[in-house]
Write a protein that holds these residues in place. Sequence first.
Motif, PDB file in Angstrom:
ATOM      1  N   HIS A   1     -50.838 -31.376 -73.344  1.00  0.00           N
ATOM      2  CA  HIS A   1     -50.118 -30.237 -73.908  1.00  0.00           C
ATOM      3  C   HIS A   1     -51.037 -29.166 -74.493  1.00  0.00           C
ATOM      4  O   HIS A   1     -50.685 -27.992 -74.513  1.00  0.00           O
ATOM      5  CB  HIS A   1     -49.124 -30.720 -74.978  1.00  0.00           C
ATOM      6  CG  HIS A   1     -49.735 -30.924 -76.335  1.00  0.00           C
ATOM      7  ND1 HIS A   1     -50.363 -32.099 -76.695  1.00  0.00           N
ATOM      8  CD2 HIS A   1     -49.824 -30.104 -77.403  1.00  0.00           C
ATOM      9  CE1 HIS A   1     -50.795 -31.990 -77.934  1.00  0.00           C
ATOM     10  NE2 HIS A   1     -50.485 -30.803 -78.390  1.00  0.00           N
ATOM     11  N   ALA A   2     -52.221 -29.569 -74.961  1.00  0.00           N
ATOM     12  CA  ALA A   2     -53.132 -28.595 -75.556  1.00  0.00           C
ATOM     13  C   ALA A   2     -54.214 -28.112 -74.590  1.00  0.00           C
ATOM     14  O   ALA A   2     -55.084 -27.333 -74.967  1.00  0.00           O
ATOM     15  CB  ALA A   2     -53.794 -29.205 -76.800  1.00  0.00           C
ATOM     16  N   LYS A   3     -54.162 -28.539 -73.336  1.00  0.00           N
ATOM     17  CA  LYS A   3     -55.182 -28.165 -72.369  1.00  0.00           C
ATOM     18  C   LYS A   3     -54.920 -26.755 -71.830  1.00  0.00           C
ATOM     19  O   LYS A   3     -53.790 -26.268 -71.850  1.00  0.00           O
ATOM     20  CB  LYS A   3     -55.219 -29.160 -71.202  1.00  0.00           C
ATOM     21  CG  LYS A   3     -55.514 -30.596 -71.624  1.00  0.00           C
ATOM     22  CD  LYS A   3     -56.854 -30.722 -72.311  1.00  0.00           C
ATOM     23  CE  LYS A   3     -57.159 -32.169 -72.662  1.00  0.00           C
ATOM     24  NZ  LYS A   3     -58.453 -32.294 -73.388  1.00  0.00           N
ATOM     25  N   PRO A   4     -55.957 -26.086 -71.331  1.00  0.00           N
ATOM     26  CA  PRO A   4     -55.774 -24.735 -70.774  1.00  0.00           C
ATOM     27  C   PRO A   4     -54.805 -24.757 -69.606  1.00  0.00           C
ATOM     28  O   PRO A   4     -54.756 -25.711 -68.831  1.00  0.00           O
ATOM     29  CB  PRO A   4     -57.190 -24.350 -70.319  1.00  0.00           C
ATOM     30  CG  PRO A   4     -58.115 -25.227 -71.111  1.00  0.00           C
ATOM     31  CD  PRO A   4     -57.372 -26.505 -71.318  1.00  0.00           C
ATOM     32  N   GLY A   5     -54.039 -23.705 -69.478  1.00  0.00           N
ATOM     33  CA  GLY A   5     -53.070 -23.604 -68.397  1.00  0.00           C
ATOM     34  C   GLY A   5     -51.697 -24.059 -68.851  1.00  0.00           C
ATOM     35  O   GLY A   5     -51.494 -24.488 -69.992  1.00  0.00           O
ATOM     36  N   GLU A   6     -50.749 -23.942 -67.963  1.00  0.00           N
ATOM     37  CA  GLU A   6     -49.380 -24.362 -68.252  1.00  0.00           C
ATOM     38  C   GLU A   6     -49.115 -25.677 -67.512  1.00  0.00           C
ATOM     39  O   GLU A   6     -49.263 -25.762 -66.295  1.00  0.00           O
ATOM     40  CB  GLU A   6     -48.397 -23.287 -67.776  1.00  0.00           C
ATOM     41  CG  GLU A   6     -46.952 -23.598 -68.094  1.00  0.00           C
ATOM     42  CD  GLU A   6     -46.019 -22.485 -67.666  1.00  0.00           C
ATOM     43  OE1 GLU A   6     -44.803 -22.724 -67.618  1.00  0.00           O
ATOM     44  OE2 GLU A   6     -46.517 -21.380 -67.360  1.00  0.00           O
ATOM     45  N   TRP A   7     -48.720 -26.704 -68.281  1.00  0.00           N
ATOM     46  CA  TRP A   7     -48.564 -28.042 -67.718  1.00  0.00           C
ATOM     47  C   TRP A   7     -47.116 -28.486 -67.807  1.00  0.00           C
ATOM     48  O   TRP A   7     -46.419 -28.209 -68.787  1.00  0.00           O
ATOM     49  CB  TRP A   7     -49.438 -29.048 -68.474  1.00  0.00           C
ATOM     50  CG  TRP A   7     -50.901 -28.834 -68.288  1.00  0.00           C
ATOM     51  CD1 TRP A   7     -51.721 -28.046 -69.039  1.00  0.00           C
ATOM     52  CD2 TRP A   7     -51.733 -29.405 -67.270  1.00  0.00           C
ATOM     53  NE1 TRP A   7     -53.009 -28.090 -68.561  1.00  0.00           N
ATOM     54  CE2 TRP A   7     -53.046 -28.913 -67.473  1.00  0.00           C
ATOM     55  CE3 TRP A   7     -51.498 -30.275 -66.218  1.00  0.00           C
ATOM     56  CZ2 TRP A   7     -54.108 -29.280 -66.661  1.00  0.00           C
ATOM     57  CZ3 TRP A   7     -52.559 -30.644 -65.407  1.00  0.00           C
ATOM     58  CH2 TRP A   7     -53.852 -30.152 -65.630  1.00  0.00           C
ATOM     59  N   HIS A   8     -46.678 -29.207 -66.787  1.00  0.00           N
ATOM     60  CA  HIS A   8     -45.345 -29.797 -66.781  1.00  0.00           C
ATOM     61  C   HIS A   8     -45.469 -31.238 -66.299  1.00  0.00           C
ATOM     62  O   HIS A   8     -46.219 -31.523 -65.350  1.00  0.00           O
ATOM     63  CB  HIS A   8     -44.402 -29.020 -65.864  1.00  0.00           C
ATOM     64  CG  HIS A   8     -44.279 -27.572 -66.233  1.00  0.00           C
ATOM     65  ND1 HIS A   8     -43.550 -27.132 -67.309  1.00  0.00           N
ATOM     66  CD2 HIS A   8     -44.834 -26.465 -65.678  1.00  0.00           C
ATOM     67  CE1 HIS A   8     -43.634 -25.821 -67.400  1.00  0.00           C
ATOM     68  NE2 HIS A   8     -44.414 -25.393 -66.425  1.00  0.00           N
ATOM     69  N   VAL A   9     -44.732 -32.128 -66.948  1.00  0.00           N
ATOM     70  CA  VAL A   9     -44.762 -33.547 -66.607  1.00  0.00           C
ATOM     71  C   VAL A   9     -43.334 -34.004 -66.358  1.00  0.00           C
ATOM     72  O   VAL A   9     -42.444 -33.758 -67.176  1.00  0.00           O
ATOM     73  CB  VAL A   9     -45.390 -34.388 -67.741  1.00  0.00           C
ATOM     74  CG1 VAL A   9     -45.414 -35.871 -67.352  1.00  0.00           C
ATOM     75  CG2 VAL A   9     -46.789 -33.894 -68.060  1.00  0.00           C
ATOM     76  N   ALA A  10     -43.102 -34.637 -65.226  1.00  0.00           N
ATOM     77  CA  ALA A  10     -41.764 -35.113 -64.873  1.00  0.00           C
ATOM     78  C   ALA A  10     -41.868 -36.481 -64.226  1.00  0.00           C
ATOM     79  O   ALA A  10     -42.918 -36.858 -63.701  1.00  0.00           O
ATOM     80  CB  ALA A  10     -41.078 -34.126 -63.923  1.00  0.00           C
ATOM     81  N   THR A  11     -40.777 -37.226 -64.289  1.00  0.00           N
ATOM     82  CA  THR A  11     -40.700 -38.508 -63.584  1.00  0.00           C
ATOM     83  C   THR A  11     -39.792 -38.337 -62.375  1.00  0.00           C
ATOM     84  O   THR A  11     -38.769 -37.653 -62.444  1.00  0.00           O
ATOM     85  CB  THR A  11     -40.152 -39.609 -64.503  1.00  0.00           C
ATOM     86  OG1 THR A  11     -38.853 -39.243 -64.986  1.00  0.00           O
ATOM     87  CG2 THR A  11     -41.082 -39.832 -65.677  1.00  0.00           C
ATOM     88  N   LEU A  12     -40.179 -38.967 -61.292  1.00  0.00           N
ATOM     89  CA  LEU A  12     -39.408 -38.886 -60.055  1.00  0.00           C
ATOM     90  C   LEU A  12     -39.393 -40.267 -59.428  1.00  0.00           C
ATOM     91  O   LEU A  12     -40.429 -40.751 -58.954  1.00  0.00           O
ATOM     92  CB  LEU A  12     -40.025 -37.863 -59.099  1.00  0.00           C
ATOM     93  CG  LEU A  12     -39.301 -37.639 -57.769  1.00  0.00           C
ATOM     94  CD1 LEU A  12     -37.844 -37.321 -57.985  1.00  0.00           C
ATOM     95  CD2 LEU A  12     -39.963 -36.502 -56.994  1.00  0.00           C
ATOM     96  N   GLY A  13     -38.234 -40.911 -59.460  1.00  0.00           N
ATOM     97  CA  GLY A  13     -38.180 -42.293 -59.004  1.00  0.00           C
ATOM     98  C   GLY A  13     -39.024 -43.147 -59.929  1.00  0.00           C
ATOM     99  O   GLY A  13     -38.826 -43.173 -61.135  1.00  0.00           O
TER     100      GLY A  13
ATOM    101  N   VAL B   1     -44.950 -37.011 -61.847  1.00  0.00           N
ATOM    102  CA  VAL B   1     -45.343 -35.769 -61.185  1.00  0.00           C
ATOM    103  C   VAL B   1     -45.870 -34.815 -62.253  1.00  0.00           C
ATOM    104  O   VAL B   1     -45.164 -34.497 -63.215  1.00  0.00           O
ATOM    105  CB  VAL B   1     -44.159 -35.128 -60.438  1.00  0.00           C
ATOM    106  CG1 VAL B   1     -44.597 -33.839 -59.754  1.00  0.00           C
ATOM    107  CG2 VAL B   1     -43.590 -36.097 -59.421  1.00  0.00           C
ATOM    108  N   VAL B   2     -47.108 -34.367 -62.092  1.00  0.00           N
ATOM    109  CA  VAL B   2     -47.742 -33.477 -63.058  1.00  0.00           C
ATOM    110  C   VAL B   2     -48.092 -32.172 -62.358  1.00  0.00           C
ATOM    111  O   VAL B   2     -48.719 -32.183 -61.288  1.00  0.00           O
ATOM    112  CB  VAL B   2     -49.018 -34.107 -63.658  1.00  0.00           C
ATOM    113  CG1 VAL B   2     -49.599 -33.205 -64.730  1.00  0.00           C
ATOM    114  CG2 VAL B   2     -48.707 -35.486 -64.239  1.00  0.00           C
ATOM    115  N   VAL B   3     -47.680 -31.049 -62.957  1.00  0.00           N
ATOM    116  CA  VAL B   3     -47.898 -29.736 -62.354  1.00  0.00           C
ATOM    117  C   VAL B   3     -48.725 -28.881 -63.299  1.00  0.00           C
ATOM    118  O   VAL B   3     -48.404 -28.756 -64.482  1.00  0.00           O
ATOM    119  CB  VAL B   3     -46.556 -29.030 -62.061  1.00  0.00           C
ATOM    120  CG1 VAL B   3     -46.800 -27.680 -61.403  1.00  0.00           C
ATOM    121  CG2 VAL B   3     -45.671 -29.903 -61.183  1.00  0.00           C
TER     122      VAL B   3
END
Length: 495
Positions: A302-314, A318-320
Amino acid sequence: MPQTATVAELLRHHARFGLSLVAGPAAQAPIRHVAGADTLAAIERVPADSLIVILGGPSGSGYEIDVAIRQAAARGLAGLVFAAPLRLPITATRLADRAHLPVLAPERARDGAGLLLDIDRYVRGGASDSLARAETAIRLAQAAAEEGGGEAVRSLLEAAAQALGCGLVLDETGPVAESHPGAVVVGRQPVAAVVADLDDDATRVALPAIAALVSRLRQRELSRRFAPAMTRAGLIVQIVLCDRAQLPQLVDQAFHLDLAVEQTHVVAWLKVEDAAARGEASMERARQVLDEAELSALQVLHAKPGEWHVATLGGDLVVVCTGPAGTDPHRSARAELQRLVEVLTARGDVVVTGGIGTPQAGPDGLRQSAAEARVAADSARAAGRHGTLAETDATGLRRILAGLSSSPLSRDLLSEMLAPLDAMGAARARIGVVTLSAYLDAQSSPTRTAEALHLHPNAVAYRIKWISEALGADLADPDTRFALQLACRVRLLNA
């Protein structure tokens, strides 16, 4: 609580009693009784091994204090306590030191009767004092938690420590066992521990309740911090999985959620499995492992550079990573994602197999990068390459296959071609797909196919006969061979 109270133990509980040593030693002699006195003259009526509390504070001349110390030492008292701050004359200090008589006083004036009662309860010990301290600590901690605020955890620990008479800290430096009495658990994952510098009955009773309050505050903090990101992550999953026709509607939703789908995306696909079960874990355990991995990813990224999204799929994570259009966030994203894989793997109870896609722009690029990452992760898992991030092949073939696999229409069309084999059962269908794929890769040569599959050429010929009959396919037709080869490749990539 110690079996027998001493002056040294009283001093250790500075947060509770507020007493400091003014003169004499921090004696280890047992305190048998606690008595109160309004004046120094009352010392002559106090029995031996008693700790006497001067209720009215220091009074009288320096000479009278000298006399009181001599009398206390002569009667074998355990110590002398004043309820108000005290600066002893040098003669009194020397007398106390020579007589080995502890003299204690607070830094700020206290109610003498309250101090007497508190010390007497402590010296008497037993379950009543421990429960009283534990109950007070829990009550004060609850009050601090209800007040909330950015410093709620610190205020909670300070309030509880004051009541318990010890120090309390939140240790976030290392792994925490679920069985730890002070474990702070967020999303079923121990993330920290409340640690006391004193191990007694009161602390053992209060610690789990205090840790539960800290857990609640941490959960509330994480929910507040990550709720918008988790909503956007759910939309990302829909974009990755949707039919092409649904994409414009989802892009419109992304705009309202401030999800920058028009920018450049790098997707990582992480397969997180229980190390003990390795694919055979119960649904509950698999869900727990994935929830813990999701929480760790949110905390790490969450504090890293860039915009991060974390989701679960099955059963996967999945990390974007999203960056401005026209940029290439791949290098920095890969380093952070590799660090995440290492953090997850360091737990020791999970196996992580990951794949990472190439940087792609826009919603279609997001889908493409996710498809590449998934294919790379599947291939790495099949090859047993755990603990690192696999990438798509340099030739681009897997990226093409990933694109076909990510399209529901293409996937359905290719699956329909192999449906007659599927109707024969999973085991026979896999034999058919593997054999047909190897046969087409070998340019329809039974000999080379037999070498690749470690079979006799006659066995290959027999298999190809029933496969072609089941499919109703003319394997001499170039278009048929090409379509079947694509179908087999996509099927094996997703196997």
